[in-house]
Design a protein around this motif. Structure first.
Motif, PDB file in Angstrom:
ATOM      1  N   ASP A 177       0.853  -1.183   0.000  1.00 44.42           N
ATOM      2  CA  ASP A 177       0.000   0.000   0.000  1.00 44.42           C
ATOM      3  C   ASP A 177       0.892   1.237   0.000  1.00 44.42           C
ATOM      4  N   ALA A 178       0.920   1.943  -1.129  1.00 45.44           N
ATOM      5  CA  ALA A 178       1.771   3.123  -1.281  1.00 45.44           C
ATOM      6  C   ALA A 178       0.981   4.415  -1.096  1.00 45.44           C
ATOM      7  N   GLY A 179      -0.156   4.331  -0.440  1.00 46.13           N
ATOM      8  CA  GLY A 179      -1.048   5.465  -0.290  1.00 46.13           C
ATOM      9  C   GLY A 179      -0.552   6.590   0.594  1.00 46.13           C
ATOM     10  N   ARG A 180       0.485   6.353   1.390  1.00 41.26           N
ATOM     11  CA  ARG A 180       1.033   7.402   2.253  1.00 41.26           C
ATOM     12  C   ARG A 180       2.369   7.934   1.752  1.00 41.26           C
ATOM     13  N   VAL A 181       2.909   7.344   0.697  1.00 40.62           N
ATOM     14  CA  VAL A 181       4.265   7.687   0.261  1.00 40.62           C
ATOM     15  C   VAL A 181       4.334   9.132  -0.216  1.00 40.62           C
ATOM     16  N   GLU A 182       5.244   9.883   0.420  1.00 41.29           N
ATOM     17  CA  GLU A 182       5.502  11.277   0.060  1.00 41.29           C
ATOM     18  C   GLU A 182       6.874  11.443  -0.593  1.00 41.29           C
ATOM     19  N   TRP A 183       7.772  10.481  -0.368  1.00 44.67           N
ATOM     20  CA  TRP A 183       9.127  10.543  -0.931  1.00 44.67           C
ATOM     21  C   TRP A 183       9.617   9.131  -1.225  1.00 44.67           C
ATOM     22  N   LEU A 184      10.122   8.928  -2.427  1.00 40.38           N
ATOM     23  CA  LEU A 184      10.717   7.655  -2.817  1.00 40.38           C
ATOM     24  C   LEU A 184      12.155   7.910  -3.221  1.00 40.38           C
ATOM     25  N   GLY A 185      13.084   7.353  -2.465  1.00 38.49           N
ATOM     26  CA  GLY A 185      14.504   7.487  -2.757  1.00 38.49           C
ATOM     27  C   GLY A 185      15.046   6.252  -3.464  1.00 38.49           C
ATOM     28  N   GLY A 186      16.262   6.381  -3.960  1.00 39.61           N
ATOM     29  CA  GLY A 186      16.887   5.325  -4.743  1.00 39.61           C
ATOM     30  C   GLY A 186      17.089   4.014  -4.011  1.00 39.61           C
ATOM     31  N   GLN A 187      17.479   4.078  -2.748  1.00 40.74           N
ATOM     32  CA  GLN A 187      17.750   2.847  -2.004  1.00 40.74           C
ATOM     33  C   GLN A 187      16.473   2.032  -1.804  1.00 40.74           C
ATOM     34  N   CYS A 188      15.390   2.718  -1.470  1.00 39.44           N
ATOM     35  CA  CYS A 188      14.128   1.991  -1.283  1.00 39.44           C
ATOM     36  C   CYS A 188      13.578   1.498  -2.614  1.00 39.44           C
ATOM     37  N   LEU A 189      13.796   2.256  -3.670  1.00 35.80           N
ATOM     38  CA  LEU A 189      13.382   1.776  -4.986  1.00 35.80           C
ATOM     39  C   LEU A 189      14.127   0.492  -5.327  1.00 35.80           C
ATOM     40  N   GLN A 190      15.421   0.430  -5.022  1.00 37.49           N
ATOM     41  CA  GLN A 190      16.183  -0.797  -5.258  1.00 37.49           C
ATOM     42  C   GLN A 190      15.593  -1.966  -4.474  1.00 37.49           C
ATOM     43  N   VAL A 191      15.191  -1.708  -3.231  1.00 31.75           N
ATOM     44  CA  VAL A 191      14.570  -2.752  -2.406  1.00 31.75           C
ATOM     45  C   VAL A 191      13.266  -3.219  -3.057  1.00 31.75           C
ATOM     46  N   LEU A 192      12.451  -2.274  -3.523  1.00 35.60           N
ATOM     47  CA  LEU A 192      11.174  -2.631  -4.148  1.00 35.60           C
ATOM     48  C   LEU A 192      11.375  -3.374  -5.466  1.00 35.60           C
ATOM     49  N   LEU A 193      12.367  -2.970  -6.249  1.00 38.50           N
ATOM     50  CA  LEU A 193      12.670  -3.682  -7.493  1.00 38.50           C
ATOM     51  C   LEU A 193      13.129  -5.118  -7.209  1.00 38.50           C
ATOM     52  N   ALA A 194      13.963  -5.279  -6.187  1.00 38.77           N
ATOM     53  CA  ALA A 194      14.424  -6.619  -5.805  1.00 38.77           C
ATOM     54  C   ALA A 194      13.255  -7.470  -5.313  1.00 38.77           C
ATOM     55  N   ALA A 195      12.351  -6.860  -4.554  1.00 37.72           N
ATOM     56  CA  ALA A 195      11.180  -7.594  -4.062  1.00 37.72           C
ATOM     57  C   ALA A 195      10.309  -8.044  -5.230  1.00 37.72           C
ATOM     58  N   ALA A 196      10.076  -7.147  -6.190  1.00 33.88           N
ATOM     59  CA  ALA A 196       9.261  -7.512  -7.355  1.00 33.88           C
ATOM     60  C   ALA A 196       9.882  -8.690  -8.093  1.00 33.88           C
ATOM     61  N   GLN A 197      11.202  -8.662  -8.239  1.00 34.67           N
ATOM     62  CA  GLN A 197      11.897  -9.762  -8.918  1.00 34.67           C
ATOM     63  C   GLN A 197      11.772 -11.058  -8.109  1.00 34.67           C
ATOM     64  N   SER A 198      11.912 -10.973  -6.788  1.00 36.00           N
ATOM     65  CA  SER A 198      11.794 -12.162  -5.934  1.00 36.00           C
ATOM     66  C   SER A 198      10.401 -12.763  -6.002  1.00 36.00           C
ATOM     67  N   TRP A 199       9.375 -11.897  -5.943  1.00 31.46           N
ATOM     68  CA  TRP A 199       8.005 -12.407  -6.005  1.00 31.46           C
ATOM     69  C   TRP A 199       7.732 -13.065  -7.355  1.00 31.46           C
ATOM     70  N   ARG A 200       8.248 -12.464  -8.431  1.00 33.95           N
ATOM     71  CA  ARG A 200       8.079 -13.090  -9.752  1.00 33.95           C
ATOM     72  C   ARG A 200       8.758 -14.455  -9.779  1.00 33.95           C
ATOM     73  N   ALA A 201       9.974 -14.537  -9.253  1.00 29.82           N
ATOM     74  CA  ALA A 201      10.713 -15.805  -9.252  1.00 29.82           C
ATOM     75  C   ALA A 201       9.989 -16.872  -8.438  1.00 29.82           C
ATOM     76  N   ASP A 202       9.323 -16.438  -7.362  1.00 29.18           N
ATOM     77  CA  ASP A 202       8.595 -17.372  -6.500  1.00 29.18           C
ATOM     78  C   ASP A 202       7.211 -17.713  -7.039  1.00 29.18           C
ATOM     79  N   GLY A 203       6.756 -16.963  -8.053  1.00 27.80           N
ATOM     80  CA  GLY A 203       5.411 -17.183  -8.570  1.00 27.80           C
ATOM     81  C   GLY A 203       4.333 -16.703  -7.620  1.00 27.80           C
ATOM     82  N   ALA A 204       4.675 -15.789  -6.728  1.00 31.68           N
ATOM     83  CA  ALA A 204       3.719 -15.282  -5.741  1.00 31.68           C
ATOM     84  C   ALA A 204       3.115 -13.971  -6.238  1.00 31.68           C
ATOM     85  N   ALA A 205       1.914 -13.683  -5.777  1.00 34.09           N
ATOM     86  CA  ALA A 205       1.216 -12.453  -6.173  1.00 34.09           C
ATOM     87  C   ALA A 205       1.775 -11.263  -5.402  1.00 34.09           C
ATOM     88  N   LEU A 206       2.098 -10.207  -6.136  1.00 36.44           N
ATOM     89  CA  LEU A 206       2.556  -8.958  -5.534  1.00 36.44           C
ATOM     90  C   LEU A 206       1.819  -7.830  -6.229  1.00 36.44           C
TER      91      LEU A 206
END
Length: 102
Positions: A39-68
């Motif tokens: 839920d990104a409904g409160r996000v006021e600032w997105l920095g590079g480090q957290c974007l990297q974390v979110l990109l890695a999470a998206a890749q992990s969920w895809r690899a696991d076949g899990a819904a994200l």
């Protein structure tokens, strides 16, 4: 089957900066494999480090076949993606749904 799993909701913090990256990564590691809505409904600032974390999470969920899913995306979140040179499609991928805030 992923569609039969209970969808967990994780509310992203308002400020996704350098300080937020380690706890964000830790929390997402703990939730790995679960059907998850970010839920990104409160996000006021997105920095590079957290974007990297979110990109890695998206890749992990895809690899696991899990819904994200990314929901409640704020204009500030989208602005952060644009500023960092990432499109919503690159973050979400075909398997990750993205819902914009009304």
């Amino acid at each position: 089957m992923a569609s039969e799993q209970t969808q967990l909701i994780f509310e992203l913090p308002a400020v996704l900066d350098l300080k937020a990256a380690p706890p964000l990564a830790e929390r997402l590691r703990a939730l790995r494999g679960a059907a998850l809505t970010l839920d990104a409904g409160r996000v006021e600032w997105l920095g590079g480090q957290c974007l990297q974390v979110l990109l890695a999470a998206a890749q992990s969920w895809r690899a696991d076949g899990a819904a994200l899913r990314l929901a409640g995306v704020t204009a500030e979140f989208c602005d952060g993606l644009k500023r960092l040179g990432v499109t919503p499609a690159e973050l979400s991928g075909a398997e990750m749904e993205m819902e914009m805030e009304p």
